[in-house]
Design an enzyme around this catalytic site. Structure first.
Site, PDB file in Angstrom:
ATOM      1  N   ASP A 115      -9.351  36.689 -26.938  1.00 18.01           N
ATOM      2  CA  ASP A 115     -10.126  37.772 -26.339  1.00 18.01           C
ATOM      3  C   ASP A 115      -9.409  39.084 -26.646  1.00 18.01           C
ATOM      4  OD1 ASP A 115     -11.265  39.702 -24.769  1.00 18.01           O
ATOM      5  OD2 ASP A 115     -11.443  38.446 -22.991  1.00 18.01           O
ATOM      6  N   ASP A 130      -5.265  35.850 -24.503  1.00 16.08           N
ATOM      7  CA  ASP A 130      -6.111  35.095 -23.604  1.00 16.08           C
ATOM      8  C   ASP A 130      -7.042  34.240 -24.446  1.00 16.08           C
ATOM      9  OD1 ASP A 130      -7.618  34.173 -21.472  1.00 16.08           O
ATOM     10  OD2 ASP A 130      -8.929  35.927 -21.487  1.00 16.08           O
ATOM     11  N   ASP A 139     -10.031  31.671 -23.960  1.00 16.96           N
ATOM     12  CA  ASP A 139     -10.945  31.257 -22.921  1.00 16.96           C
ATOM     13  C   ASP A 139     -12.134  30.564 -23.567  1.00 16.96           C
ATOM     14  OD1 ASP A 139     -13.183  31.633 -20.915  1.00 16.96           O
ATOM     15  OD2 ASP A 139     -11.460  32.400 -19.807  1.00 16.96           O
TER      16      ASP A 139
END
Ligand code: SF4
Ligand SMILES: [Zn+2]
Ligand SMILES: [Zn+2]
Lengths: 346, 413
Positions: B315, B95, B97
């Site tokens: 992440d 992920d 982000d």
């Protein structure tokens, strides 16, 4: 390429497929161990377990390769009768050490073969004593090692392959064997009728184990506030040189960190202690502390080294009577905390 | 969101799900699905769908605000209890982000407030509150073209610097989704990825983030002084570190070097001998720069400094969670109204989420905006707004209403 294993190899590496098959073909029934004809095997098996308990180390004995090979399943059988999981652990560690010592000296092809045929690892030989292991296989074992040089981020990784030396590959293999022995402790079933003479042997080993257990197991957790005045002299000394900003040798760092973790200091607190040293790197320190605290890798909290180990590393500075009575700095701490409680309770 | 706002958004979502067919993820029957519905607290989990048809039937009937599926495969994905689902394997998921990427523009559009003492500030929240050291914050984060661009760069870095050269994955094993909000999800799916344990995934995360990286073990140590330094063409972290040093020395000013090395004399030596240093690293085999007074110790300090720039901001919690629910591709993100859009690596380059992930038309809608920073949609900037009535294109109106930053004045229909 296939490698022919000799009977000697089977004796050295009794975990391998060929050895298991050989034992099966011989038709050794563990019940037979009680029969007089199998005495040598039983004796060697007992010796293996005894060495694991007393020395934490087993030596290969090739004076009779068949006895050596057959005594391996026999010792596992004995362990299943004693039925103490921590003893499995200790035995597994000792076998792993033995296997590691042997493998280190083997030729590259054989090491590669053992890894491939027993664990289906993907291994390439890229030079003399130099291999590449696929990261998928590497990561089955390496995360449980604490040392930074095992961390993937500190390896040469290219196209999915991790470069490892023969020594390192041997270590990974032996660790794999260790885990599989420990795994067997989950299926202890034995509830056999044992002949009297054998019962005696087992009881003896049990007693021996009980005696040593106190030394090598500090598994029970200490729960309570951290009492710094109760720290043993060795730890106090390491702590004070740290606070002076001195950089610590590896063993001292490990002893201090694992001690603090075990008496209940938080990772954050410990990391900030190391903040004072010149070579401090938050990133690396945090990783190490988390590992020792059991937040990473094997998920097992590390126990500090025993007094005798600390003595070997020149880190023991006994100051009082208590030091004479304990074999482990955590034991010192526990007794001291208890003693304080009693005094203040009055 | 409630009342007419909720009805407005729900009717738009309904229209979307009724006129689009959402392809089920690969091997859907072994996945767990979860949804958050309009006007309902909590998530409905442990659902399973045989195929795309049953999934779409559900989507059309329930019109969820958010839709998720498990990156893991289970024997019994609809078992209520995680332990009895029978974990088979899981994709390796990353992920990326904007929350985890430092960008300068965040100081303009994001803010935080300490839930304990009320202290507040601009940009990303600090690790602990500067006033009371609490770790709990209310964060206000906005869609931003620059942050999204940074997340895209990071995604490309993950693939081009790590997944392909180091881990040996191939593009055909990797799929990409715009998350519908502030980042991208990268899924690796093959036999190797599927079976990785939790610990293995954690090691992979640490590798990519450079956690536990010790330049010493990559040859930046006195023990290696008689060996060559790493080669600029080396793979993995060795190569990244030496290229990092090379690029840094090539450009760094005396001041920058002093700040890092904390030693003016050495900084000066490096600036004076810049050419020699670069030549030494370029030569084949490379040599440690023969400069009196400058030792491996100093190169190690530089290596530690550059490591951060070469690591990738993923992440870690997402990758090391083997039972996580991820956003369902082609579903709508309930906080933005944007589409969770699948992309190929080639499409990524030109992808503009604030245009290409829009599924609604641009008809103007009258809304009352309480407060919002500037936002760029389809290459046009709108705002900032402060307690005002405006007419905005439908996608922005949906975004602001879903976020609770605006309320509907007049509906399009
Ligand atoms: S005897 Fe044990 S507890 Fe005492 S100082 Fe030495 S190592 Fe520490
Ligand atoms: Zn606060
Ligand atoms: Zn931004």
């Amino acid at each position: 390429m296939s490698v022919e294993l000799t009977r000697e190899d089977l004796a050295k590496y009794p975990f391998c497929r060929e050895a298991v098959k050989y034992v099966k073909d011989v038709g050794l029934d563990l019940q037979d161990l009680f029969k007089p004809g199998y005495r040598v095997i039983l004796e060697r098996a007992v010796k293996r377990v005894r060495a694991a308990i007393e020395l934490g180390k087993i030596n290969t004995d090739l004076s009779d390769v068949d006895v050596e090979l057959l005594s391996y399943p026999a010792s596992l059988f004995i362990l299943s009768i004693i039925a103490e999981p921590p003893l499995y652990r200790r035995y597994a560690v000792a076998e792993a050490k033995r296997i590691y010592e042997e493998l280190k000296l083997e030729d590259d092809l054989k090491v590669k073969y053992l890894a491939e045929s027993n664990f289906k690892w993907n291994v390439k030989i890229i030079g003399l004593g130099l291999f590449e292991l696929h990261f998928q296989d590497y990561l089955k074992i390496a995360p449980s090692f604490r040392a930074l040089n095992w961390k993937l981020v500190n390896r040469d990784l290219s196209g999915g392959w991790v470069k490892v030396s023969r020594g390192e590959l041997s270590r990974l293999i032996s660790e794999m064997v260790k885990l599989s022995i420990i795994g067997k402790s989950e299926s202890i079933v034995s509830n056999l009728e044992l002949p009297e003479s054998f019962r005696k042997t087992v009881d003896e080993l049990k007693r021996l184990y009980e005696g040593y257990r106190r030394v090598f197991s500090f598994e029970e957790e200490y729960k309570g506030p951290v009492v710094e005045e109760a720290f043993p002299p060795c730890i106090r000394r390491i702590l004070s040189s740290l606070l002076k900003g001195e950089s610590l040798p590896h063993m001292a760092r490990f002893a201090l960190t694992s001690f603090l973790v075990n008496v209940g200091k938080s990772v954050d607190d410990i990391v900030s202690l190391f903040n004072l040293t010149a070579d401090f790197s938050e990133n690396i320190t945090r990783y190490q502390v988390e590992h020792i605290a059991g937040f990473r890798g094997s998920r097992k909290k590390y126990t500090p080294p025993s007094c005798s180990t600390l003595r070997t590393f020149g880190l023991c500075f006994p100051e009082d009577d208590l030091c004479r009575r304990v074999k482990h700095p955590l034991m010192y701490y526990k007794l001291k905390v208890k003693g304080r409680g009693r005094k203040s309770g009055r | 969101m409630e009342g007419k706002d909720l009805n407005f958004i729900r009717s738009l979502f309904r229209r979307y799900y009724q006129s689009n067919f959402i392809p089920a993820p690969r091997d859907a029957a072994h996945r767990e699905f979860g949804f958050i519905l309009f006007n309902m607290e909590g998530m409905i989990r442990h659902l399973s769908f045989r195929d795309s048809e049953t999934l779409n039937k559900y989507l059309r009937r329930e019109v969820p605000l958010h839709a998720f599926y498990s990156s893991a495969y289970y024997e019994t994905p609809d078992a209520e209890d995680m332990d009895s689902k029978g974990w088979i394997g899981a994709e390796l998921v990353f992920d990326i982000d904007a929350d985890h990427i430092p960008t300068a523009c965040k100081d303009e559009h994001d803010s935080w407030k300490c839930l304990n003492c009320g202290e507040s500030g601009k940009g990303s929240p600090p690790e602990t509150c500067p006033k009371c050291s609490s770790k709990r914050f209310k964060v206000e984060a906005w869609l931003c073209d620059q942050c999204l661009e940074a997340a895209k760069k990071e995604t490309i870095k993950l693939v081009e610097d790590f997944l392909i050269p180091d881990f040996g994955f191939s593009l055909s094993d990797i799929s990409f989704n715009f998350s519908g909000h502030r980042g991208y999800h990268i899924h690796v799916e093959n036999d190797v990825a599927r079976e990785l344990s939790l610990d293995a995934r954690r090691e992979i995360t640490d590798y990519i983030r450079g956690i536990g990286l010790s330049p010493k073990l990559h040859g930046f140590s006195r023990e290696f002084s008689s060996f060559s330094p790493p080669d600029l063409g080396d793979h993995g972290w060795k190569g990244r570190l030496i290229r990092g040093i090379y690029n840094f020395v090539n450009k760094a000013s005396f001041e920058e070097l002093t700040a890092i090395l904390k030693n003016k004399r050495i900084a000066k030596l490096i600036v004076q001998n810049r050419e020699i240093i670069l030549k030494s690293f370029e030569s084949s085999p490379p040599r440690w720069p023969p400069i009196r007074g400058v030792s491996i110790k100093h190169w190690k300090i530089l290596a530690e400094h550059v490591a951060n720039d070469y690591a990738c901001n993923i992440d870690e919690r997402v990758t090391s969670d083997i039972k996580r629910l991820m956003r369902l591709p082609s579903s709508l993100h309930g906080k933005t109204g944007f589409k969770v859009k699948s992309l190929s690596f080639n499409e990524l380059d030109d992808f503009n989420p604030l245009k290409d992930a829009v599924v609604f038309n641009y008809e103007p809608v009258k809304i009352h905006v309480f407060r919002a920073p500037r936002i760029v949609l389809n290459d046009t900037a709108y705002g900032p707004f402060n307690d005002e009535e405006v007419s905005l294109p439908l996608p922005i109106a949906i975004y602001m209403i879903s976020k609770g930053a605006a309320t509907l004045l007049r509906s399009v229909n």
